[in-house]
Design an enzyme around this catalytic site. Structure first.
Site, short mmCIF file in Angstrom:
data_model
loop_
_atom_site.label_atom_id
_atom_site.label_comp_id
_atom_site.label_asym_id
_atom_site.label_seq_id
_atom_site.Cartn_x
_atom_site.Cartn_y
_atom_site.Cartn_z
N CYS A 13 0.82 -1.21 0.00
CA CYS A 13 0.00 0.00 0.00
C CYS A 13 0.86 1.26 0.00
O CYS A 13 1.74 1.42 0.84
CB CYS A 13 -0.87 -0.04 1.25
SG CYS A 13 -1.76 1.46 1.54
N1 MHO Z 1 -6.51 -2.92 2.17
C1 MHO Z 1 -6.31 -1.51 2.31
C2 MHO Z 1 -5.28 -1.04 1.34
C3 MHO Z 1 -5.19 0.40 1.09
S1 MHO Z 1 -3.96 0.73 0.04
C4 MHO Z 1 -3.97 2.30 -0.40
C5 MHO Z 1 -7.61 -0.81 2.11
O1 MHO Z 1 -8.35 -1.18 1.21
O2 MHO Z 1 -7.91 0.10 2.86
O3 MHO Z 1 -4.12 -0.05 -1.14
#
Ligand code: MHO
Length: 182
Positions: A13
């Site tokens: 992320c």
């Molecule tokens: N599983 C997280 C990842 C965020 S990232 C910016 C969410 O969906 O909040 O991909």
């Protein structure tokens, strides 16, 4: 006029990498985005759909007189797990792959060198799966992703996933922070 350079990495992320590099002395800006895919102007939703080929990446603008590309890489290998293919913790999918996207030959050579250093040190106890691929097009992410950790520190994802990475970085690189740790 100061000469700055850019580095582009993906390590899960992009909120996580952004949060860490923003605190590093010598970094002027960090922008989240998408690269390494095959669809023009992708949206976050499309990239989450896992069919565009893009990785979530950050593009770091830094002053090479204050921080080296090698050090940016060493930090990269401290704050994400480079041994899990298409995965970073609970975030699973090709958009979360570990990837270094050199902007030129010198960065590519540095990436090979630092990866060998990290592998030899056995820091992660498994084979590195980090992809090394020249930067193609960097597509900036939507503004809502900017400065995510600092804007929403109370959110579950920030507290559970991002904060520990930032804490690890501050501990390992206390002398390299923009503000000295309290
Ligand atoms: N599983 C997280 C990842 C965020 S990232 C910016 C969410 O969906 O909040 O991909």
């Amino acid at each position: 006029m100061a000469t700055t350079e850019r580095a582009t990495f993906g390590g899960g992320c992009f909120w996580c990498l952004e949060a860490v590099y923003l605190e590093l002395a010598g970094v002027l800006s960090v922008k989240s985005g998408y690269a390494g895919g095959h669809v023009a102007n992708p949206t976050y939703e499309q990239v989450c759909g896992k069919a565009t080929g893009h990785a979530e990446v950050v593009q770091i603008e830094y002053d090479p007189a204050l921080v080296s590309y090698d050090d940016l890489l060493r930090i990269f290998f401290t704050i994400h797990d480079p041994t899990t293919a298409d995965r970073q913790g609970n975030d699973i999918g090709p958009q979360y792959r570990s990837i270094i996207m050199p902007h030129d030959e010198a960065q590519a050579a540095a990436a090979v060198r630092v990866m060998a250093e990290v592998a030899a040190a056995g820091i992660w106890g498994a084979k590195l799966v980090t992809e090394l691929r020249p930067l193609d097009i960097f597509w900036p992410a939507e503004a809502e992703h900017d400065d995510y950790f600092n804007r929403t520190p109370w959110s579950g994802y920030c507290r559970v996933v991002i904060a520990p990475k930032v804490a690890k970085f501050r501990k390992h690189y206390a002398d390299r922070l923009k503000r000295p740790a309290a």
